[in-house]
Motif scaffolding. Sequence first.
Motif, PDB file in Angstrom:
ATOM      1  N   UNK A  56       0.786  -1.277  -0.036  1.00 35.38           N
ATOM      2  CA  UNK A  56       0.074  -0.018   0.003  1.00 35.38           C
ATOM      3  C   UNK A  56       0.909   1.440  -0.110  1.00 35.38           C
ATOM      4  N   UNK A  57       1.366   1.508  -1.207  1.00 37.39           N
ATOM      5  CA  UNK A  57       2.076   2.868  -1.314  1.00 37.39           C
ATOM      6  C   UNK A  57       1.192   3.860  -2.092  1.00 37.39           C
ATOM      7  N   UNK A  58       1.519   5.284  -2.081  1.00 37.20           N
ATOM      8  CA  UNK A  58       0.604   6.268  -2.747  1.00 37.20           C
ATOM      9  C   UNK A  58       0.551   5.971  -4.091  1.00 37.20           C
ATOM     10  N   UNK A  59       1.403   5.597  -4.829  1.00 34.70           N
ATOM     11  CA  UNK A  59       1.427   5.411  -6.411  1.00 34.70           C
ATOM     12  C   UNK A  59       0.370   4.296  -6.471  1.00 34.70           C
ATOM     13  N   UNK A  70      -8.860   3.285   6.800  1.00 31.05           N
ATOM     14  CA  UNK A  70      -9.495   2.810   8.121  1.00 31.05           C
ATOM     15  C   UNK A  70      -8.671   2.613   9.414  1.00 31.05           C
ATOM     16  N   UNK A  71      -7.469   2.376   9.086  1.00 29.61           N
ATOM     17  CA  UNK A  71      -6.290   1.770  10.250  1.00 29.61           C
ATOM     18  C   UNK A  71      -5.153   2.709   9.869  1.00 29.61           C
ATOM     19  N   UNK A  72      -4.568   2.945  10.878  1.00 29.14           N
ATOM     20  CA  UNK A  72      -3.665   4.061  10.703  1.00 29.14           C
ATOM     21  C   UNK A  72      -2.568   3.970   9.698  1.00 29.14           C
ATOM     22  N   UNK A  73      -2.073   2.686   9.408  1.00 30.89           N
ATOM     23  CA  UNK A  73      -0.986   2.576   8.457  1.00 30.89           C
ATOM     24  C   UNK A  73      -1.584   2.715   7.105  1.00 30.89           C
ATOM     25  N   UNK A  74      -2.823   2.706   6.913  1.00 26.00           N
ATOM     26  CA  UNK A  74      -3.421   3.145   5.635  1.00 26.00           C
ATOM     27  C   UNK A  74      -3.694   4.486   5.394  1.00 26.00           C
ATOM     28  N   UNK A  75      -3.535   5.297   6.199  1.00 29.98           N
ATOM     29  CA  UNK A  75      -4.127   6.611   6.405  1.00 29.98           C
ATOM     30  C   UNK A  75      -2.891   7.399   5.488  1.00 29.98           C
ATOM     31  N   UNK A  76      -1.549   7.197   5.769  1.00 31.97           N
ATOM     32  CA  UNK A  76      -0.564   7.789   5.237  1.00 31.97           C
ATOM     33  C   UNK A  76      -0.368   7.727   3.744  1.00 31.97           C
ATOM     34  N   UNK A  77      -0.304   6.597   3.057  1.00 32.56           N
ATOM     35  CA  UNK A  77      -0.332   6.490   1.801  1.00 32.56           C
ATOM     36  C   UNK A  77      -1.565   6.927   1.038  1.00 32.56           C
TER      37      UNK A  77
END
Length: 331
Positions: A56-59, A70-77
């Motif tokens: 799960x990276x921004x690109x 929905x979960x903090x590691x997914x917010x940043x990308x």
Amino acid sequence: MKLVIPVVSLETGGTRFIYQLANEMVDKGHSVEIVLPENASVAWPLRAQVTRVKELTPDRIPPADFILPNFYPTVFPAWASKKGRVVRLSLGYEPLWVPEKEKALASYHIDAPIISISEWHRQLILQGTGKNSTIIPGGVDSSVFCPSPKKSLSTGRYSIAYILRSKEHGYTWKGAEDFWEACQRLTQLVPAFDIQVVAPEGANYPAPLPYEIVNAHSDSEMARFYAQADIFVSTSYFEAFSMPPLEAMACGTAVVTTDNGGNRDYTINGQNCLLVPPSDIQQLTLVLAHLLTQVTLRNQLALNGLHFAQSWTWRHAADKLEALLFQLART
């Protein structure tokens, strides 16, 4: 509208919110795409598009009108992708329980609206971050979670149902030890009762008394598990919403639950359930003994819970989500 929901996984548990809301939004005519790592678990029958990515990276985040991490590691990308308006969907206030507390807290401080899932959960986020949020509550599918004959009608022994999520699997707040201690004490007050347990992670707890493990890998099997019991017990110390007690109510089973915060929106002590303080093993024991021996009260709680649960639908939750997103789209 196009919605993208990046997730770490869709295993059983709290991710039911994502699965149910995604399916309901699809049924309402919206385009919904779930994006998750290639090896991630998917336990639910999704009608939304599922896209697997290496990581799960921004690109890897697709363009959308709204992106709902929905979960903090997914917010940043999701935020870094700049491919749609981010709405931070919180299924639990992570700084309370994850090791990366600072990173989890930072995920609430991006400039994005926040969705919470209960009034207690909203207050937690407000106190922890100073930011308000919009409540989108959970629901229950009463076409699946519905009554069926009690096992005690054929066995002559009342049964208690419990979902076992142990400390060994990271569930330090579920109160499993409290449940077993209360059941052990209960044998001194009510000697004849059975215990059925669903263990999603395969936990095999060395309990102080016999119990039956029930394999329930689908909603229909979980519904049967709830419905066949005379009492369903939940012992969590805290929950953002707490789905199982509501599901058990919809299955016509009397509920005993701790006052875990997130369930306050739908629990009414003495009317549709019996509430006990978290970690109060003595009161839990006495309440279970009372309910096992008072048939009229047990049946009344079960009937009230069944009627109450009917208004808690996933379509209602999806309506609230849709209204929020349309409002944001106009601003």
